[in-house]
Design an enzyme around this catalytic site. Structure first.
Site, PDB file in Angstrom:
ATOM      1  N   GLU A  92       0.895  -1.117  -0.019  1.00 26.70           N
ATOM      2  CA  GLU A  92      -0.065  -0.061  -0.026  1.00 26.70           C
ATOM      3  C   GLU A  92       0.764   1.099  -0.002  1.00 26.70           C
ATOM      4  OE1 GLU A  92      -2.867   0.110   3.249  1.00 26.70           O
ATOM      5  OE2 GLU A  92      -2.860  -2.117   3.167  1.00 26.70           O
ATOM      6  N   CYS A 105       3.202   8.570   1.281  1.00 30.61           N
ATOM      7  CA  CYS A 105       3.591   7.390   2.217  1.00 30.61           C
ATOM      8  C   CYS A 105       3.979   6.279   1.645  1.00 30.61           C
ATOM      9  CB  CYS A 105       2.531   7.452   3.178  1.00 30.61           C
ATOM     10  SG  CYS A 105       2.929   6.174   4.695  1.00 30.61           S
ATOM     11  N   CYS A 112       5.383  -6.915   7.906  1.00 32.27           N
ATOM     12  CA  CYS A 112       6.128  -6.295   8.920  1.00 32.27           C
ATOM     13  C   CYS A 112       6.497  -7.465  10.037  1.00 32.27           C
ATOM     14  CB  CYS A 112       5.652  -5.143   9.466  1.00 32.27           C
ATOM     15  SG  CYS A 112       7.020  -4.352  10.649  1.00 32.27           S
ATOM     16  N   CYS A 116       4.075  -5.156  16.403  1.00 30.07           N
ATOM     17  CA  CYS A 116       3.362  -4.349  17.332  1.00 30.07           C
ATOM     18  C   CYS A 116       1.869  -4.338  17.316  1.00 30.07           C
ATOM     19  CB  CYS A 116       3.505  -2.596  16.723  1.00 30.07           C
ATOM     20  SG  CYS A 116       5.329  -2.247  16.688  1.00 30.07           S
ATOM     21  N   CYS A 119      -1.296  -2.422  15.194  1.00 29.63           N
ATOM     22  CA  CYS A 119      -0.881  -2.257  13.895  1.00 29.63           C
ATOM     23  C   CYS A 119      -1.435  -3.444  12.865  1.00 29.63           C
ATOM     24  CB  CYS A 119       0.683  -2.303  13.435  1.00 29.63           C
ATOM     25  SG  CYS A 119       1.078  -1.707  11.947  1.00 29.63           S
ATOM     26  N   CYS A 333      -2.119   2.344   7.426  1.00 29.32           N
ATOM     27  CA  CYS A 333      -1.361   1.467   6.768  1.00 29.32           C
ATOM     28  C   CYS A 333      -1.961   0.270   7.004  1.00 29.32           C
ATOM     29  CB  CYS A 333       0.060   1.361   6.789  1.00 29.32           C
ATOM     30  SG  CYS A 333       0.822   1.325   8.602  1.00 29.32           S
TER      31      CYS A 333
END
Length: 347
Positions: A92, A105, A112, A116, A119, A333
């Site tokens: 994205e 962005c 990832c 976290c 997220c 995101c």
């Protein structure tokens, strides 16, 4: 032999590539300029002979992202792009329009690995790193789509930039090059959850980028539960690296703080955060949390956000509340990619 993607090459690499084909070095500069103007094929490079284009195509190609979906906010014109990479993976990117120019962005990884807990990007872990050319192409593709220049870049999409450090450094050299997009380093922000050794290395390079730290908690006990990276690099170590970065670069650090209802949004949290910020050239960016379906967290209420800001300001800490852009298109995101992947699974 596998063909190479010319978008991943810097100017010197392109010059060497052309010399390897028995061509003059200056052809590399021509190709570099064409790529950064946004051409999608080698045949569009009209100041190269047909014979040379054929020769190049035998060894190389220009990688291109494919826009699978573009959501446009009716509120503020923010655009969210779902891009398909050459290998079929999905990332994205977001275009945000401000009075001072267009900001993009970009993502730096597919997924990832940082884990976290608030997220969406990290829910399935990391698939792979993006190349410098794939990161760059997000900017180029969006410029081509809107027919306007991008003036600012933030590396705050999916992925941890300092977990893909070498490609990020190469991306910076590409996007900043005077023969390319020529976006100034002061107009680029890199966000990190706090990989301290890479932060120290970045400081030593004295690049004039803005460093943004995803902090989100004022103490180790709370941050450990939200951000696994904190168990390896606790807050004191992280803040030492921040001070080192400021000393080396003279650049102010931005601290990102997502306010989560009844988790990290109390006045006592604000007071503790204010004490942590003493002696650091910094700015706090307060972010009402973007709700993620798979997560239990809720956004802090606006009056709590304002009280939190008030406590920080009272104690001499500069803090602003981030204006929410693209709220009608889920511009945070990871969300659009998650919905797309779920849709593919259900087919």
């Amino acid at each position: 032999m596998e063909k190479v993607d010319l978008k991943n090459y810097n100017l010197k690499e392109l010059e060497s590539f052309l010399e390897g084909l028995g061509e003059k070095k200056f052809r590399g500069k021509q190709i570099f300029q064409w790529i950064h103007k946004g051409v999608m094929t080698i045949d569009e490079m009209t100041n190269l002979s047909k014979e040379l284009r054929v020769k190049i195509k035998e060894k190389a190609y220009i990688g291109n992202l494919k826009a699978e979906n573009v959501l446009i906010s009716k509120i503020d014109g923010t655009r969210k792009y779902l891009f398909v990479l050459e290998d079929g993976n999905i990332i994205e990117s977001v275009l945000m329009r401000y009075e001072h120019g267009n900001t993009v962005c970009v993502s730096c990884q597919v997924g990832c690995r940082m884990g976290c807990t608030f997220c969406a990007s990290t829910l399935e872990g990391v698939v792979r790193n993006l190349t410098a050319g794939e990161i760059l192409d997000q900017v180029i593709s969006i410029q081509r789509d809107i027919g306007d220049r991008v003036s600012n870049v933030v590396l705050m999409g999916s992925g941890e930039p300092l977990d893909n450090y070498d490609e990020i450094l190469k991306f910076l050299s590409l996007v900043n090059h005077s023969e390319g997009l020529n976006i100034g380093l002061r107009s680029i922000t890199i966000s990190t959850c706090g990989i301290v050794p890479k932060m120290m290395d970045l400081a030593d390079r004295k690049l004039q980028i803005t460093l943004a730290i995803s902090l989100h908690a004022p103490n180790d006990g709370l941050r450990n539960t939200m951000m696994p990276v904190n168990r390896k690099y606790p807050i004191e170590e992280l803040l030492k690296a921040c001070k080192y970065y400021v000393d080396k670069t003279g650049r102010r650090i931005t601290f990102e703080y997502a306010l989560i209802r009844d988790v990290n949004d109390s006045e006592s949290h604000a007071l503790e955060l204010a004490r942590r910020m003493k002696g650091i050239l910094s700015h706090i960016n307060l972010i009402p949390l973007n709700k993620v379906d798979e997560r239990e967290y809720e956004s802090a209420q606006l009056d709590r956000v304002r009280k939190f800001q008030g406590v920080l300001k009272k104690h001499g800490v500069e803090a602003t509340i981030r204006r929410e852009l693209g709220s009608d298109i889920n511009a945070a995101c990871g969300q659009l990619r998650r919905r797309y992947l779920k849709g593919q699974e259900n087919k």
